[in-house]
Each structure stands twice: as C-alpha cells, then as structure tokens.
Design a protein around this motif. Structure first.
Motif, PDB file in Angstrom:
ATOM      1  N   MET A   1       0.842  -1.194   0.000  1.00  0.00           N
ATOM      2  CA  MET A   1       0.000   0.000   0.000  1.00  0.00           C
ATOM      3  C   MET A   1       0.882   1.251   0.000  1.00  0.00           C
ATOM      4  O   MET A   1       1.852   1.325   0.730  1.00  0.00           O
ATOM      5  CB  MET A   1      -0.893  -0.015   1.251  1.00  0.00           C
ATOM      6  CG  MET A   1      -2.162   0.764   1.067  1.00  0.00           C
ATOM      7  SD  MET A   1      -3.143   0.894   2.575  1.00  0.00           S
ATOM      8  CE  MET A   1      -3.941  -0.703   2.666  1.00  0.00           C
ATOM      9  N   LYS A   2       0.524   2.191  -0.830  1.00  0.00           N
ATOM     10  CA  LYS A   2       1.331   3.406  -0.931  1.00  0.00           C
ATOM     11  C   LYS A   2       1.207   4.231   0.357  1.00  0.00           C
ATOM     12  O   LYS A   2       0.119   4.415   0.890  1.00  0.00           O
ATOM     13  CB  LYS A   2       0.798   4.204  -2.130  1.00  0.00           C
ATOM     14  CG  LYS A   2       1.599   5.418  -2.461  1.00  0.00           C
ATOM     15  CD  LYS A   2       2.587   5.190  -3.602  1.00  0.00           C
ATOM     16  CE  LYS A   2       3.440   6.429  -3.813  1.00  0.00           C
ATOM     17  NZ  LYS A   2       4.846   6.299  -3.617  1.00  0.00           N
ATOM     18  N   ASN A   3       2.351   4.688   0.875  1.00  0.00           N
ATOM     19  CA  ASN A   3       2.317   5.547   2.064  1.00  0.00           C
ATOM     20  C   ASN A   3       2.946   6.903   1.739  1.00  0.00           C
ATOM     21  O   ASN A   3       3.954   6.983   1.051  1.00  0.00           O
ATOM     22  CB  ASN A   3       3.084   4.899   3.225  1.00  0.00           C
ATOM     23  CG  ASN A   3       3.034   5.794   4.457  1.00  0.00           C
ATOM     24  OD1 ASN A   3       1.972   6.118   4.964  1.00  0.00           O
ATOM     25  ND2 ASN A   3       4.200   6.232   4.900  1.00  0.00           N
ATOM     26  N   VAL A  29     -10.478   9.478   3.759  1.00  0.00           N
ATOM     27  CA  VAL A  29     -10.375   9.319   2.306  1.00  0.00           C
ATOM     28  C   VAL A  29      -9.219   8.385   1.934  1.00  0.00           C
ATOM     29  O   VAL A  29      -9.286   7.638   0.954  1.00  0.00           O
ATOM     30  CB  VAL A  29     -10.295  10.706   1.600  1.00  0.00           C
ATOM     31  CG1 VAL A  29      -8.915  11.288   1.596  1.00  0.00           C
ATOM     32  CG2 VAL A  29     -10.848  10.617   0.189  1.00  0.00           C
ATOM     33  N   ALA A  30      -8.154   8.397   2.747  1.00  0.00           N
ATOM     34  CA  ALA A  30      -7.023   7.510   2.469  1.00  0.00           C
ATOM     35  C   ALA A  30      -7.475   6.049   2.593  1.00  0.00           C
ATOM     36  O   ALA A  30      -7.141   5.198   1.762  1.00  0.00           O
ATOM     37  CB  ALA A  30      -5.882   7.800   3.432  1.00  0.00           C
ATOM     38  N   LYS A  31      -8.250   5.787   3.617  1.00  0.00           N
ATOM     39  CA  LYS A  31      -8.747   4.431   3.835  1.00  0.00           C
ATOM     40  C   LYS A  31      -9.615   3.999   2.651  1.00  0.00           C
ATOM     41  O   LYS A  31      -9.458   2.907   2.119  1.00  0.00           O
ATOM     42  CB  LYS A  31      -9.576   4.410   5.129  1.00  0.00           C
ATOM     43  CG  LYS A  31      -9.599   3.074   5.784  1.00  0.00           C
ATOM     44  CD  LYS A  31     -10.069   3.201   7.211  1.00  0.00           C
ATOM     45  CE  LYS A  31     -10.132   1.809   7.815  1.00  0.00           C
ATOM     46  NZ  LYS A  31     -10.809   1.811   9.082  1.00  0.00           N
ATOM     47  N   LYS A  32     -10.477   4.896   2.234  1.00  0.00           N
ATOM     48  CA  LYS A  32     -11.387   4.572   1.134  1.00  0.00           C
ATOM     49  C   LYS A  32     -10.630   4.265  -0.157  1.00  0.00           C
ATOM     50  O   LYS A  32     -11.011   3.398  -0.914  1.00  0.00           O
ATOM     51  CB  LYS A  32     -12.354   5.745   0.920  1.00  0.00           C
ATOM     52  CG  LYS A  32     -13.300   5.538  -0.241  1.00  0.00           C
ATOM     53  CD  LYS A  32     -14.503   6.444  -0.159  1.00  0.00           C
ATOM     54  CE  LYS A  32     -15.382   6.236  -1.386  1.00  0.00           C
ATOM     55  NZ  LYS A  32     -16.691   6.856  -1.214  1.00  0.00           N
ATOM     56  N   GLN A 307      -3.373  11.659  -6.135  1.00  0.00           N
ATOM     57  CA  GLN A 307      -4.562  10.877  -5.766  1.00  0.00           C
ATOM     58  C   GLN A 307      -5.793  11.682  -6.205  1.00  0.00           C
ATOM     59  O   GLN A 307      -6.548  12.206  -5.398  1.00  0.00           O
ATOM     60  CB  GLN A 307      -4.580  10.623  -4.242  1.00  0.00           C
ATOM     61  CG  GLN A 307      -3.476   9.723  -3.750  1.00  0.00           C
ATOM     62  CD  GLN A 307      -3.717   8.255  -4.101  1.00  0.00           C
ATOM     63  OE1 GLN A 307      -4.788   7.865  -4.541  1.00  0.00           O
ATOM     64  NE2 GLN A 307      -2.694   7.426  -3.919  1.00  0.00           N
ATOM     65  N   GLU A 308      -5.973  11.738  -7.518  1.00  0.00           N
ATOM     66  CA  GLU A 308      -7.026  12.592  -8.079  1.00  0.00           C
ATOM     67  C   GLU A 308      -8.427  12.174  -7.650  1.00  0.00           C
ATOM     68  O   GLU A 308      -9.276  13.012  -7.377  1.00  0.00           O
ATOM     69  CB  GLU A 308      -6.956  12.531  -9.610  1.00  0.00           C
ATOM     70  CG  GLU A 308      -5.637  12.997 -10.144  1.00  0.00           C
ATOM     71  CD  GLU A 308      -5.795  14.215 -11.038  1.00  0.00           C
ATOM     72  OE1 GLU A 308      -6.894  14.411 -11.571  1.00  0.00           O
ATOM     73  OE2 GLU A 308      -4.811  14.955 -11.177  1.00  0.00           O
ATOM     74  N   LYS A 309      -8.635  10.848  -7.624  1.00  0.00           N
ATOM     75  CA  LYS A 309      -9.983  10.383  -7.264  1.00  0.00           C
ATOM     76  C   LYS A 309     -10.309  10.739  -5.823  1.00  0.00           C
ATOM     77  O   LYS A 309     -11.431  11.105  -5.502  1.00  0.00           O
ATOM     78  CB  LYS A 309     -10.086   8.868  -7.469  1.00  0.00           C
ATOM     79  CG  LYS A 309     -10.157   8.505  -8.923  1.00  0.00           C
ATOM     80  CD  LYS A 309     -10.727   7.106  -9.090  1.00  0.00           C
ATOM     81  CE  LYS A 309     -10.831   6.761 -10.558  1.00  0.00           C
ATOM     82  NZ  LYS A 309     -10.001   5.588 -10.905  1.00  0.00           N
ATOM     83  N   ALA A 310      -9.312  10.603  -4.971  1.00  0.00           N
ATOM     84  CA  ALA A 310      -9.520  10.957  -3.567  1.00  0.00           C
ATOM     85  C   ALA A 310      -9.802  12.461  -3.449  1.00  0.00           C
ATOM     86  O   ALA A 310     -10.669  12.887  -2.678  1.00  0.00           O
ATOM     87  CB  ALA A 310      -8.286  10.580  -2.749  1.00  0.00           C
ATOM     88  N   LEU A 354     -17.656   8.638   3.206  1.00  0.00           N
ATOM     89  CA  LEU A 354     -17.987   7.211   3.394  1.00  0.00           C
ATOM     90  C   LEU A 354     -19.321   6.840   2.765  1.00  0.00           C
ATOM     91  O   LEU A 354     -19.531   5.696   2.390  1.00  0.00           O
ATOM     92  CB  LEU A 354     -18.021   6.881   4.893  1.00  0.00           C
ATOM     93  CG  LEU A 354     -16.679   7.014   5.611  1.00  0.00           C
ATOM     94  CD1 LEU A 354     -16.858   6.866   7.111  1.00  0.00           C
ATOM     95  CD2 LEU A 354     -15.690   6.001   5.074  1.00  0.00           C
ATOM     96  N   ASP A 355     -20.217   7.823   2.635  1.00  0.00           N
ATOM     97  CA  ASP A 355     -21.570   7.522   2.125  1.00  0.00           C
ATOM     98  C   ASP A 355     -21.555   6.940   0.721  1.00  0.00           C
ATOM     99  O   ASP A 355     -20.749   7.310  -0.091  1.00  0.00           O
ATOM    100  CB  ASP A 355     -22.408   8.813   2.105  1.00  0.00           C
ATOM    101  CG  ASP A 355     -22.849   9.210   3.522  1.00  0.00           C
ATOM    102  OD1 ASP A 355     -22.631   8.426   4.444  1.00  0.00           O
ATOM    103  OD2 ASP A 355     -23.361  10.340   3.656  1.00  0.00           O
TER     104      ASP A 355
END
Ligand code: IPM
Ligand code: MG
Length: 355
Positions: A1-3, A29-32, A307-310, A354-355
């Motif tokens: 996983m990228k950190n 958001v990182a978790k998602k 992380q564009e999507k995030a 999260l929704d």
C-alpha cells in the motif's frame, strides 16, 4: 500500500482546530482509496517562538524537505506583534516558503451555488465565478533588498528579475491552457519600472502559448473589476504583494475567506494552506470554518500525491455538505439548515466521503 509522509504545521490561533478537521477527512479518504498517510507535526510561528525562540526551527525545514507534502494551518497573533521583524511568526512562514523555493501560489476562488446568498455581492454577479489567482510567492517587495528601518524613514524594494517573471508566467500560462484559456496579468506598469519589465516578459512568454488569450490590467483597475464583473476573469497572474491583496478580495466573492484553499508549488516540496490567517479573536471557540483547510488538503491529494480520485471525493463531500445546508457561522445565511461548530462540520464532510 502506498504511504505518504505529510509534514503538518498547525501553527497558532485557529490553526490547530482547522488542521485537525483536515486530518480527520484525509484519514477517511485515504482508507477509502487504499493508501496510508503518516503525519508528522512540526513547529512554526508564534508557538515555535514561544518554545524555541525561533519562529522557524531548523527541524521544521528539514522535516518539510523530507516530506511528500506540507499541510499548514495558520500563524500569528497580537501576542507576537511587538517582536523584532525576524522573530515574528510571519517571518517564519516567509522563510519556509523561501527555503522550499515554492515560487508559485495557486489561489482558486469558486462560487458554490449553495452559497450564492452568503456573498456580500449580488448573486447575478457572482454565479458561476471560477477564478485562479497565480501569485508569485518568493520575490517582489516581500523579499527585495535594500530594506530597512531608520528612526524617521523605512523602506522596502520591489524587485524582479527576468528569470523570476518567466518561471511564474510559464506556470500561469500552463494553468490557463488547462482551464478557459484566458490569462490576465496584473501589474502597475503605468507607475512602476518593475511592472514594466513584468509586462514585457509576460508578453514574451505569451508567444509560446498562442491559444491562451492574454490581457494586462493595472492592479487598481483589477481590484475594481473583480467586484464589478468577476466572471470576466479566468486566471490572474500577479506579483507577490498584489496577489496577497487581490486573493483576499477574491475570497469575498465566494462568501467567506474561510472557504479558500491554496497550494504553493514549484519548489522542493509543496505547501497546502488556507488563505486566511490565524483569527486569534475566534481561536478556541470552535466556530472556525474548516472548509478552506479541507479544500487545501484536497489540493494536496491532487497536486502532490497524484490521488485525483480521492481529491474529487473530498471536493464532492464539501459540496454535498453545503448542499444539505450544514454551515459554520461565517457562511450561515439563506439555505442554512444547521449551524455547526468546527468539529461537527469536519465530521459531516468526513461522513459524506464514506456515504
Ligand atoms: C497569506 C498571508 C501571508 C502573506 C502572511 C501571513 C505572511 O497573508 O498567505 O496571504 O502575506 O503572504
Ligand atoms: Mg494574505
């Protein structure tokens, strides 16, 4: 996983409160999106002066240089206003910008439809405003020499070299190319030699960007046009002091200075910070608006961490929160369903992710 390693500078006044909410949102958001973030805290500003007698300790510079990005809250307050200039909190921030060589400061102003009523300007004038101020950040009168203070005289120097103007002009043209292809360079060429050079160099750089429409405007007129017809602007390119002033002005188009994020890029690392200050008058009251800082964290995801999507997800969460009528006090107006405190608004935005 990228950190990713994030250097965090909470600073003074409302700084810690708003940064805590940005971190809350970033963790969710990182978790998602399945990456991790390591946050390391560093001192800067008044608190750094109180603890170390230096508003920018060396460890902070080193920590920032070793990080993937820097998330910064705000610095300053009345308590430190009488210190000699080099020990003041603001000097810490200016030295950090200079040490990291972040010469390009992006300050976007977008009017959220949900907040049309929060601006002191008429909604017919501001609906759809989408401006990017590109402010030169490590030159001009902020850093020029000679500067000094004598008993009955004081002076600063606004100075730019051709290379300094060229590099910021390229950044602004590239940004305009990706947006609506309109660039307005703001100067005071009718009075200042440095502005005359600025204009010549910008015209020269423009040759490389034929598809971008370039205009020039004097800063006094720009201050007026921003209020009269803000939709006429796409990208505004300007020097350090003019950019400082115009970006605060632009923030009021959006309704509150508590909404506007910024990214300082082009150097050894990048700094993400709200454009507002430390607001000592409301520090600790829990009423500060965390949106500018959360939106700055989104810019960090987009520009430094790719992380564009995030980033899209955070932007969407901010918008959805506003759409549902959640507000802090500074943007409480028409359409407000609930006036939240700083932590509540941060939690609602995090929940939306999260929704
Ligand atoms: C800003 C602030 C800073 C600046 C101060 C705090 C030094 O006003 O980021 O706009 O003048 O650049
Ligand atoms: Mg400012």
């Amino acid at each position: 996983m990228k950190n990713y390693k994030i250097a965090v500078i909470k600073g003074d006044g409302i700084g810690p409160e708003i940064i805590n909410e940005a971190i809350k949102v970033l963790e969710v958001v990182a978790k998602k999106f399945s990456f991790t973030l390591t946050f390391e805290n560093y001192l800067m500003g008044g608190i750094a002066y109180d603890l170390t007698k230096n508003p920018l300790p060396d460890e902070t510079i080193e920590g920032c240089l070793g990080a993937d990005a820097i998330l910064f809250g705000a610095i300053g307050g009345d308590k430190w206003d009488n210190l000699p200039r080099e020990l003041r909190p603001e000097s810490g921030l200016l030295r950090l910008r200079k040490s990291l060589e972040v010469f390009a400061n992006f300050r976007p102003t977008k009017v959220y439809d949900e907040l049309l009523e929060s601006s002191p300007l008429k909604k017919e004038i501001i609906k759809g405003v989408d401006i990017l101020v590109v402010r030169e950040l490590i030159g001009g009168i902020y850093f020029g020499t000679p500067k000094g203070r004598e008993k009955n005289r004081a002076y600063n120097t606004m100075v730019y070299s051709v290379d300094e103007i060229k590099r910021i002009a390229h950044i602004a043209f590239e940004a305009a190319q990706k947006r609506n292809k309109k660039l307005c360079s703001v100067d005071k060429a009718n009075v200042l030699d440095v502005s005359q050079l600025w204009r010549e160099v910008v015209n020269e750089v423009a040759q490389e960007y034929p598809e971008v429409h370039l205009s020039h405007m004097y800063v006094d007129n720009a201050a007026m046009q921003l209020i009269k017809d803000p939709r006429a602007f796409d990208v505004i390119l300007t020097e350090n002091l003019f950019g400082d002033i115009l970006s605060d002005e632009a923030s009021m188009i959006s309704g509150s200075i508590g909404l506007l994020p910024s990214a300082s890029i082009g150097g050894k690392s990048a700094i993400y910070e709200p454009i507002h200050g430390s607001a000592p008058d409301i520090a600790g009251l829990g009423i500060a608006n965390p949106i500018a800082t959360i939106a700055s964290a989104s810019m960090m995801l987009r520009y430094s961490l790719q992380q564009e999507k995030a980033a899209d997800c955070v932007d969407y969460a901010i918008q959805a929160t506003l759409k549902e009528g959640y507000r802090t006090k500074d943007i409480a107006s028409f359409g407000a369903k609930k006036i939240c405190n700083t932590q509540e608004l941060g939690s609602i935005i995090a929940q939306k992710i999260l929704d």
